[in-house]
Motif scaffolding. Structure first.
Motif, PDB file in Angstrom:
ATOM      1  N   CYS A 224      60.039  68.478  95.119  1.00 61.27           N
ATOM      2  CA  CYS A 224      58.947  67.526  95.361  1.00 61.27           C
ATOM      3  C   CYS A 224      58.076  67.508  94.109  1.00 61.27           C
ATOM      4  O   CYS A 224      57.340  68.474  93.833  1.00 61.27           O
ATOM      5  CB  CYS A 224      58.149  67.968  96.585  1.00 61.27           C
ATOM      6  SG  CYS A 224      56.848  66.823  97.086  1.00 61.27           S
ATOM      7  N   ASN A 288      49.401  66.017 100.227  1.00 58.14           N
ATOM      8  CA  ASN A 288      49.571  66.093 101.676  1.00 58.14           C
ATOM      9  C   ASN A 288      50.579  65.059 102.171  1.00 58.14           C
ATOM     10  O   ASN A 288      51.463  65.361 102.974  1.00 58.14           O
ATOM     11  CB  ASN A 288      48.225  65.889 102.369  1.00 58.14           C
ATOM     12  CG  ASN A 288      48.369  65.841 103.873  1.00 58.14           C
ATOM     13  OD1 ASN A 288      48.968  66.729 104.474  1.00 58.14           O
ATOM     14  ND2 ASN A 288      47.846  64.782 104.486  1.00 58.14           N
ATOM     15  N   LEU A 291      54.073  66.144 101.138  1.00 56.14           N
ATOM     16  CA  LEU A 291      54.588  67.237 101.967  1.00 56.14           C
ATOM     17  C   LEU A 291      54.980  66.740 103.356  1.00 56.14           C
ATOM     18  O   LEU A 291      55.947  67.224 103.952  1.00 56.14           O
ATOM     19  CB  LEU A 291      53.546  68.348 102.084  1.00 56.14           C
ATOM     20  CG  LEU A 291      53.302  69.179 100.824  1.00 56.14           C
ATOM     21  CD1 LEU A 291      52.262  70.263 101.105  1.00 56.14           C
ATOM     22  CD2 LEU A 291      54.594  69.810 100.319  1.00 56.14           C
ATOM     23  N   CYS A 294      58.389  65.280 102.932  1.00 51.19           N
ATOM     24  CA  CYS A 294      59.389  66.338 102.743  1.00 51.19           C
ATOM     25  C   CYS A 294      59.634  67.103 104.040  1.00 51.19           C
ATOM     26  O   CYS A 294      60.776  67.484 104.344  1.00 51.19           O
ATOM     27  CB  CYS A 294      58.938  67.291 101.637  1.00 51.19           C
ATOM     28  SG  CYS A 294      58.955  66.561  99.992  1.00 51.19           S
ATOM     29  N   GLN A 295      58.583  67.316 104.813  1.00 56.63           N
ATOM     30  CA  GLN A 295      58.732  68.012 106.092  1.00 56.63           C
ATOM     31  C   GLN A 295      59.655  67.233 107.023  1.00 56.63           C
ATOM     32  O   GLN A 295      60.432  67.817 107.782  1.00 56.63           O
ATOM     33  CB  GLN A 295      57.370  68.223 106.735  1.00 56.63           C
ATOM     34  CG  GLN A 295      57.385  69.121 107.957  1.00 56.63           C
ATOM     35  CD  GLN A 295      55.988  69.399 108.483  1.00 56.63           C
ATOM     36  OE1 GLN A 295      55.053  68.618 108.263  1.00 56.63           O
ATOM     37  NE2 GLN A 295      55.813  70.515 109.178  1.00 56.63           N
ATOM     38  N   LEU A 308      57.500  72.642  95.481  1.00 52.85           N
ATOM     39  CA  LEU A 308      56.453  71.675  95.143  1.00 52.85           C
ATOM     40  C   LEU A 308      56.068  71.902  93.689  1.00 52.85           C
ATOM     41  O   LEU A 308      55.562  72.965  93.328  1.00 52.85           O
ATOM     42  CB  LEU A 308      55.238  71.873  96.048  1.00 52.85           C
ATOM     43  CG  LEU A 308      53.975  71.072  95.675  1.00 52.85           C
ATOM     44  CD1 LEU A 308      54.217  69.568  95.802  1.00 52.85           C
ATOM     45  CD2 LEU A 308      52.789  71.513  96.536  1.00 52.85           C
ATOM     46  N   ALA A 325      51.439  72.815 104.746  1.00 55.00           N
ATOM     47  CA  ALA A 325      52.203  73.854 104.057  1.00 55.00           C
ATOM     48  C   ALA A 325      52.387  75.070 104.954  1.00 55.00           C
ATOM     49  O   ALA A 325      53.466  75.681 104.994  1.00 55.00           O
ATOM     50  CB  ALA A 325      51.497  74.243 102.757  1.00 55.00           C
ATOM     51  N   MET A 335      58.873  78.116 100.721  1.00 55.08           N
ATOM     52  CA  MET A 335      58.150  77.111  99.941  1.00 55.08           C
ATOM     53  C   MET A 335      57.534  77.771  98.715  1.00 55.08           C
ATOM     54  O   MET A 335      56.972  78.866  98.780  1.00 55.08           O
ATOM     55  CB  MET A 335      57.063  76.446 100.781  1.00 55.08           C
ATOM     56  CG  MET A 335      56.284  75.373 100.036  1.00 55.08           C
ATOM     57  SD  MET A 335      55.130  74.473 101.125  1.00 55.08           S
ATOM     58  CE  MET A 335      54.173  73.558  99.896  1.00 55.08           C
TER      59      MET A 335
END
Length: 403
Positions: A224, A288, A291, A294-295, A308, A325, A335
């Motif tokens: 990311c 944010n 993420l 990506c989540q 990241l 996170a 992570m």
């Protein structure tokens, strides 16, 4: 002074070097005239650094700095510095020409780009100019970028594949194997101390199994990448590692770039040049939101590593970024926050966010490209990454804050 010419001993050579550094006038003694080659070097230096009317030798009047605004004059200057200076000096002079003489616009001409020595600094410049490069120059720009990325990929590929494949193999081994999964050579070697001579046999206290091959894809990696301007070098290296990781059969790799918007470049991941021309350096930052995207890609948290790559200057909702996170790591995903993936060291970064991420189990530190393969291997094996960083003389961002 080029790569093939050795340093000449003696005071005369030192005087000539000082003459080239300082310019003409008083620095140009009559008893040490410049050779034809040195005059070319002197002119090239003057065109770049002489904004103050430095003299080009006695009786020749002031020489004005500048390359002019035409591609031919720039091409001649680029040809001169490549001919008469070592490659390390050429890279510095090209970089200085970007800043001092506004070379960016002339780089949009294919003739100019074809004359420039390809290097990482030039690649980051072209990536930054990506949106304004005219169509007639785009093929030349891509060729310049490809020359650099191919060279870097060749340097990094074998080490990366070896580290990742070895880590996956070790992580996939089992010590509770079924009979058909037992690795007899490793089991016997590890249990030789339990040999019973009266029975002529080894009593295995621990069984070792072969790496499980039930699923072709054994690890999922998500890169990311922050597209902000300060992360340009990291973007270049990320694109190269993305292509290398995508070639490993047992790894599924996703590559996501973001600013305030998100671009999933996974379809272009096989070609770093396509990736680099798909990013847009600069703009805001919404970690944010990145993420969150990506989540949504994580299907098997225990088998996923999320990297990241960002200086952590959050333009979105910082508290929500930290909560997200925390949710990602609580689910079992490894992570990592890389403040930089570059040879340039750690950039300016948000120390408070780095410390807050470290507190929830997301280590934050800068990493060189040569260290990245081992970092990914450690993440795949779920080693303690803080200990891994310490063992590799890498300073955790949280440690800087604590000090």
């Amino acid at each position: 002074m080029n790569d093939e010419t050795p340093d000449l001993p003696g005071p005369r050579d030192r005087v000539i070097r000082w003459r080239l550094v300082l310019g003409g006038d008083e620095a140009d003694p009559d008893d040490v005239p410049l050779s034809a080659d040195d005059l070319v070097r002197d002119r090239a230096l003057a065109q770049l650094y002489d904004g103050t009317g430095r003299q080009s030798g006695k009786g020749k009047g002031p020489r004005g700095g500048g390359l002019g605004r035409s591609a031919p004059s720039v091409n001649r200057w680029l040809g001169d510095i490549r001919t008469y200076f070592p490659s390390s000096v050429v890279q510095v002079m090209q970089s200085d020409a970007m800043d001092r003489l506004g070379l960016h616009q002339l780089l949009l001409e294919p003739e100019t780009m074809g004359a420039v020595q390809p290097d990482l600094n030039l690649v980051t410049t072209l990536v930054g100019l990506n949106q304004v490069i005219p169509e007639h120059s785009r093929a030349t720009a891509r060729a310049v970028v490809r020359a650099v990325t191919d060279d870097l990929e060749q340097r990094l590929r074998s080490r990366t594949i070896q580290a990742i494949s070895g880590a996956i193999d070790r992580a996939a081994r089992t010590r509770r194997p079924r009979h058909h999964e037992i690795d007899w050579r490793r089991t016997i070697a590890a249990n030789l101390k339990h040999y019973l001579p009266e029975y002529n046999t080894v009593v295995p206290e621990r069984l070792f199994g072969h790496a499980r091959r039930s699923r072709q894809t054994q690890r999922h990696i998500i890169l990311c990448i922050d597209q902000s301007g300060s992360m340009a070098e990291s973007v270049v290296y990320s694109s190269i590692f993305g292509a290398v990781l995508a070639s490993v059969r047992t790894v599924s790799t996703r590559l996501v770039a973001f600013d305030t918007e998100i671009v999933d470049l996974t379809d272009e991941i096989d070609d770093p040049v396509d990736v680099l021309f798909g990013v847009q350096l600069g703009g805001g930052t919404d970690i944010n939101r990145a993420l969150a995207y990506c989540q949504s890609l994580i299907e098997r948290p225990e088998e996923t590593v999320l990297v990241l790559i960002s200086d952590l200057y959050e333009g979105g909702i910082a508290e929500e970024m930290l909560r997200r996170a925390n949710s990602i790591t609580d689910a079992g995903t490894v992570m990592i926050a890389l403040l930089a993936l570059s040879d340039s060291g750690a950039p300016s970064y948000d120390a408070d966010h780095a410390a807050a991420l470290a507190a929830i189990g997301v280590p934050a530190f800068a990493c060189t490209p040569d260290q990245f393969p081992e970092l990914m291997a450690a993440a795949i094996e779920k080693q303690d990454l803080a200990q891994w960083a310490a063992a590799n003389d890498i300073t955790l961002a949280s440690a800087v804050v604590d000090d």
